[in-house]
Design a protein around this motif. Structure first.
Motif, mmCIF file in Angstrom:
data_model
loop_
_atom_site.group_PDB
_atom_site.id
_atom_site.type_symbol
_atom_site.label_atom_id
_atom_site.label_comp_id
_atom_site.label_asym_id
_atom_site.label_seq_id
_atom_site.Cartn_x
_atom_site.Cartn_y
_atom_site.Cartn_z
ATOM 1 N N ALA A 128 0.834 -1.212 0.000
ATOM 2 C CA ALA A 128 0.000 0.000 0.000
ATOM 3 C C ALA A 128 0.860 1.250 0.000
ATOM 4 O O ALA A 128 0.555 2.241 -0.692
ATOM 5 C CB ALA A 128 -0.930 -0.005 1.204
ATOM 6 N N LYS B 21 2.272 1.709 -3.506
ATOM 7 C CA LYS B 21 1.250 2.095 -4.486
ATOM 8 C C LYS B 21 0.843 3.560 -4.326
ATOM 9 O O LYS B 21 0.387 4.192 -5.280
ATOM 10 C CB LYS B 21 0.034 1.187 -4.366
ATOM 11 N N ASN B 22 1.031 4.097 -3.122
ATOM 12 C CA ASN B 22 0.747 5.520 -2.897
ATOM 13 C C ASN B 22 1.917 6.415 -3.296
ATOM 14 O O ASN B 22 1.787 7.640 -3.332
ATOM 15 C CB ASN B 22 0.398 5.763 -1.427
#
Length: 445
Positions: free
Chosen positions: A343, A346-347
């Protein structure tokens, strides 16, 4: 009485001696009739051949894809020829050609330095055109640069090895081989270089000097200590091999991507970081084991990472072939992004992060620190799979390879950019077809 004994003894000795002498004579005759046939093959096409470079005994050039395929095809064309041994020069282009020809025969190629190409002397590494411009004689005017096979006093304008010296050492190497097989009849493969034509000219003295085509075959018979040329620059074996290669089905390579692991389930990036399988991952391995149980594989390879090798062990449990580990099949190394939360990455708004999670652009991934770039990973797997293809291309059977999602994605970007395969979590199976240096997708599961 004594006078009578002497003739009897003489007769007895004569009876013993005559068969023994006859047997000895028969053995001598048998030894004299031993015949060896040297199949002299020029190596496959090289990059220096294409560029018309003057690379002889002082250097090496790699075989082109055509050179490798021609060598393999020639092996098919020579399939009916039973070889008792294989030899090559110590230069890589000849050694690789020999191994391609003999693959599947379980025969080790022995290298001999005196089979090396003729030396171009000061002209090593140059170009044919450069010699033409400098000396006013074509670079292909070999008599000008090397002399003739029967002129040991010739001095080359480029300090090249002369034909007579080369011919003497080349024949010496053949006689050395013949000595090793003095008690045998049979065929011997020898892969060397175009300069073999200079040596063979002594057996075709009434004809003009002719060259040897790449992967051509010349046959030199050795009997009673003498050589006799019985075939020269024959390309029919290669043509026959082409026809056989065309008729054969492509090699099937089954690629297996490891199933779901505990770190993947936890949302953590796995490059070379490793973890065990989840229950779902174990079940996926068991199911694939049952599915492939009756499939005949001739070779199996896996990465050195635990999740790759464990998958291989479980899937191949009933197959009686070893699983060979190789680090070229390992997952991409992600540097500081190893074991990072998915996560978080992906950010990340960087181009590197976008490419890392892109199905089509992973090959463009450039690691932000010491990690492995996508292009390097793609090359790594491409090189490995291509070597597998070249090794087993004409074999009867399939090869299975256990690897990982990121590196396989990069490989697809490089070699099969138009395929429909997409990486995902969990076990995946892709079957590739390989033939003549080309991959295609047969099946995706």
């Amino acid at each position: 009485m004594k006078k009578k004994i002497i003739p009897l003894v003489t007769l007895f000795l004569a009876m013993i001696w005559q068969p023994t002498a006859a047997l000895s004579q028969d053995q001598t005759n048998t030894e004299q009739t031993k015949t060896l046939r040297f199949y002299l093959v020029r190596h496959g096409q090289t990059y220096s051949n294409i560029k018309e470079m003057t690379i002889g005994g002082g250097g090496n050039a790699q075989l082109t894809p055509k050179g490798r395929y021609d060598a393999s095809s020639l092996g098919l064309g020579l399939a009916e020829v039973e070889f008792i041994a294989g030899y090559s020069s110590t230069l890589g282009r000849a050694y690789e050609t020999a191994n391609q020809i003999l693959r599947g025969r379980n025969m080790q190629v022995k290298q001999i330095d005196d089979l090396k190409d003729i030396s171009w002397g000061d002209a090593e590494g140059g170009r044919i055109d450069d010699l033409t411009d400098k000396f006013g004689h074509s670079g292909n005017d070999f008599a000008f640069y090397f002399g003739t096979y029967n002129d040991p006093a010739f001095k080359s304008p480029v300090n090249a090895e002369n034909m007579a010296d080369f011919s003497a050492r080349f024949e010496g190497a053949l006689r050395q081989i013949a000595t090793q097989h003095a008690d045998q009849d049979g065929n011997i493969l020898v892969t060397a270089h175009s300069s073999m034509a200079f040596y063979l000219q002594k057996y075709r003295a009434n004809q003009p000097l002719a060259g040897l085509a790449n992967t051509s075959v010349s046959v030199l018979e050795f009997k009673d200590g003498q050589f006799h040329l019985i075939d020269f620059n024959n390309t029919d074996y290669l043509k026959s091999g082409y026809a056989r290669a065309k008729a054969l089905p492509p090699l099937e390579i089954t690629l297996v991507v490891n199933p779901l692991t505990q770190l993947q389930q936890a949302g953590v990036m796995e490059g070379t970081t490793d973890s065990d399988f989840t229950d779902a991952g174990d079940k996926a391995n068991q199911q694939l084991h049952r599915t492939l149980k009756s499939t005949r594989f001739i070779a199996a390879y896996s990465s050195e990472l635990g999740r790759g090798y464990k998958t291989a062990q479980r899937v191949m449990a009933d197959h009686k072939i070893p699983v060979q580990q190789d680090n070229q099949l390992n997952e991409m190394f992600l540097g500081h992004w190893e074991a990072e939360k998915v996560a978080t990455l992906k950010n990340d708004q960087s181009e590197a992060a976008r490419n890392l999670f892109s199905a089509n652009n992973l090959i463009r991934f450039v690691a932000p620190d010491e990690g492995e770039n996508g292009e390097i990973a793609a090359y790594r797997l491409d090189k490995f799979l291509s070597a597998i293809g070249q090794k087993y291309e004409f074999s009867q059977g399939k090869v299975i390879v256990f690897t990982h999602p990121l590196i396989l994605n990069a490989f697809f970007n490089k070699r099969l950019p138009d395929s429909s395969w997409q990486p995902s979590q969990g076990l995946q199976v892709v079957t590739l077809a390989y033939k003549n240096e080309t991959f295609s997708v047969m099946q995706v599961k």
